[in-house]
Design an enzyme around this catalytic site. Structure first.
Site, mmCIF file in Angstrom:
data_model
loop_
_atom_site.group_PDB
_atom_site.id
_atom_site.type_symbol
_atom_site.label_atom_id
_atom_site.label_comp_id
_atom_site.label_asym_id
_atom_site.label_seq_id
_atom_site.Cartn_x
_atom_site.Cartn_y
_atom_site.Cartn_z
ATOM 1 N N ASP A 221 0.832 -1.208 0.000
ATOM 2 C CA ASP A 221 0.000 0.000 0.000
ATOM 3 C C ASP A 221 0.868 1.260 0.000
ATOM 4 O O ASP A 221 1.857 1.337 0.737
ATOM 5 C CB ASP A 221 -0.848 -0.045 1.281
ATOM 6 C CG ASP A 221 -1.964 0.966 1.317
ATOM 7 O OD1 ASP A 221 -2.830 0.916 0.429
ATOM 8 O OD2 ASP A 221 -1.968 1.813 2.231
ATOM 9 N N GLU A 297 1.728 -0.567 -4.999
ATOM 10 C CA GLU A 297 0.702 0.433 -5.296
ATOM 11 C C GLU A 297 1.421 1.771 -5.255
ATOM 12 O O GLU A 297 1.602 2.368 -4.192
ATOM 13 C CB GLU A 297 -0.424 0.424 -4.252
ATOM 14 C CG GLU A 297 -1.571 1.340 -4.675
ATOM 15 C CD GLU A 297 -2.148 2.257 -3.604
ATOM 16 O OE1 GLU A 297 -3.215 2.835 -3.836
ATOM 17 O OE2 GLU A 297 -1.537 2.404 -2.528
#
Ligand code: GLC
Length: 572
Positions: A221, A297
């Protein structure tokens, strides 16, 4: 047609063992996938019970968004214990059972790792609050004294991705207002200090914990955000063109011109220091057996910069969000495909294609929006230029048929195989995304792509939950998209996806080489790959299909020898 113009291949890989180079990976958003407990929130046993449907669909792997202990202020991206399962989703035993079942179906499992920030309820942050200024505990996060005479102003002008200031002030043990902490996202998501070695050690332990349990990889993330420029300087985003507008931070780097004209990045995104972290993680993954993968990401543009995340000693994959954000225009698509294969090819990595996820407007709606939609803003009843659902679905099917023919890996987001659109008319009271709450509804946020998915048309909550509960309300007509209505039905979106995945695997499209073909119209893209010709009509008028071609797949019904607008075919 049929004059070859140029050739592009995906990677230097020669063996099939590096599964992540070509894998089709299905994103499960656990709270909206399948609810076995009946509380209206999807869970791990729910996933386990539905894995056979994914095996039938033909995916190679699943990625699960966070299911860890969390107060759920950002749907689990606010983690309070990285090594445990939130009771909402089940237990560690449930996780092990899910993993084992997935593996027994030949499906690999990637879990989410959230290293930029934790929940403010994490014991590390609670200890930092208790220990006070100057302590070791505080140095694990990003605390600073405020500006102004009494420290009453935030340490700098950074804005949260979700809107508002990126700083919150704490009350110290003596009851007085004290230091400030940084949160690039919600105030309940304090940013770590990755200049502190202790933080590195903790995350290496977290990685080991899940690797030891047998996971096949991690989706990382905010992988462009961990390192901030020393001194945390103020940042003035360009007045125009900032993708979240209004001076707020965006997940994407905004480039601004310095006085002498040199481009700079915001001091919190895509700093060079992040790469050292991923090299360390890569070494750890490499020390495990099997072939485990890291996927970034990272909202980083341009593509050659993003490709740094997937150099040979760093991560394996990085979501190609530049592709996701490309408008439905032939020239733009051709350019981004070429640029992607070039940029990733340069470092020996696959391109990781993606069209939808839990943060963006579903592509069955997005591709028919008539106005720009900034990432994270979402759409709702008052949005201008709302999509025509028929056009949207038609384009989505054509876009996916184009994407799944490309060399490299691809991610799918749960429900896209059913043709689900973005849910636009969620009542305000039901919306839960902190973006909606932090901007007082000015941005609708991401709830519209997170509505629990339909399984059986006639069952309570369309088969999502036996009790009929659903944490976000499913709209009227949701049942028409249910798996039960599409399974075995010729021409359904589900059967189209199944066919695409089977053909892609059978012909080895993920590892193939793409050769562009000339076409009569600039609105038609055509290429060959692994003996298959792919044609996508992205214009508004019919195009001619090559005579005598045998059609092996079409994203929309065909009538005679023409390729209608918003249609992709695979031919032999
Ligand atoms: C990532 C996640 C998003 C989350 C944010 C903060 O962008 O995909 O859902 O809100 O990080 O963790």
């Amino acid at each position: 047609m049929a004059t070859e113009t140029s050739t592009r291949s995906t990677t230097s890989a020669t063996t099939g063992s590096e599964w992540w180079r070509t894998a089709v990976i299905y994103q499960i958003y656990p709270r909206s996938f399948a609810d076995a407990s009946g509380d209206g929130i999807g869970d791990l046993p729910g996933i386990t019970g539905r894995l056979s449907s994914l095996a039938e669909l033909g995916v190679d792997a699943i990625w699960l968004s966070p299911f860890y202990t969390s107060p759920q202020n950002d749907a689990g991206y606010d983690v309070a214990d990285y090594c445990d399962v939130d009771p909402l989703f089940g237990t560690l035993d449930d996780f092990d059972r899910m993993l084992e079942t997935a593996h027994s179906h030949g499906i690999r499992v990637i879990v989410d790792l959230v290293p930029n920030h934790s929940s403010d309820q994490h014991r590390w942050f609670q200890a930092a609050l208790a220990a006070g200024p100057g302590s070791e505990e505080r140095d694990r996060y990003t605390f600073r004294d405020g500006r102004g005479e009494n420290g009453e102003l935030p340490p700098n002008n950074w804005q949260s991705v979700f809107g508002g200031s990126a700083w919150s002030r704490v009350t110290e043990a003596d009851g007085e207002p004290g230091q400030w902490y940084l949160h690039l996202f919600d105030s309940s998501q304090p940013d770590f200090n990755w200049d502190n070695r202790w933080v590195h050690e903790q995350f290496l332990d977290v990685l080991r914990f899940w690797l030891d349990r047998g996971v096949d990889g991690f989706r990382v993330d905010v992988a462009h955000g961990l390192i901030k420029v020393e001194g945390l300087p103020d940042w003035a985003p360009p007045v125009e063109g900032g993708s979240m507008g209004g001076g707020s931070a965006s997940l994407e780097p905004e480039i601004s011109a310095e006085p002498e004209g040199a481009a700079t990045l915001p001091p919190y995104w895509a700093q060079e220091g992040v790469h050292e972290i991923y090299r360390e993680w890569r070494e750890l993954l490499d020390s495990y057996d099997g072939d485990r993968a890291l996927c970034a990401e990272a909202w980083v543009d341009p593509l050659p910069k993003l490709a740094k995340w997937v150099r040979p000693d760093e991560m394996h994959q990085a979501f190609n969000f530049v592709y996701l954000e490309t408008p439905w225009k032939a020239s733009a698509l051709r350019t981004v495909i070429d640029d992607s294969l070039d940029a990733f090819g340069e470092v020996g990595a696959p391109s990781t294609w993606v069209l939808s996820n839990h943060d963006v407007v579903r592509h069955a709606s997005r591709l028919a929006l008539t106005a720009d939609n900034l990432q994270g803003h979402g759409i709702g009843p008052k949005t201008k230029g709302l999509p025509d659902p028929v056009v949207g679905l038609r384009r989505a099917r054509a876009a996916t048929a184009l994407m799944l023919a490309l060399p490299g890996s691809a991610y799918l987001y749960q429900g896209e195989e059913l043709g689900l659109p973005e849910v636009i008319d969620l009542p305000d009271e039901a919306r839960q995304d902190p973006t909606f709450l932090r901007t007082n509804g000015e941005r609708y946020g991401r709830d519209g792509c997170r509505v629990p998915i339909p399984w059986e048309a006639e069952a309570p909550a369309c088969g999502f939950s036996e009790t009929g509960e659903s944490w976000l309300p499913q709209p009227a007509g949701w049942g028409a998209f249910a798996r039960s209505e599409q399974r075995g039905v010729d021409g359904s979106t589900l059967e189209l996806y199944r066919q695409m995945l089977a053909l892609r695997a059978e012909h080895g499209l993920g590892l193939s080489t793409l050769k562009w073909l000339q076409t009569e119209s600039d609105d038609v893209l055509a290429f060959t790959t692994a003996g298959i010709t792919v044609m996508a009509n992205i214009g508004t008028t019919d195009a001619a299909l090559p005579s005598g071609a045998s059609i092996i797949l079409a994203s929309a019904p065909l009538d005679g020898d023409v390729l209608p607008p918003d249609t992709t075919v695979w031919l032999r």
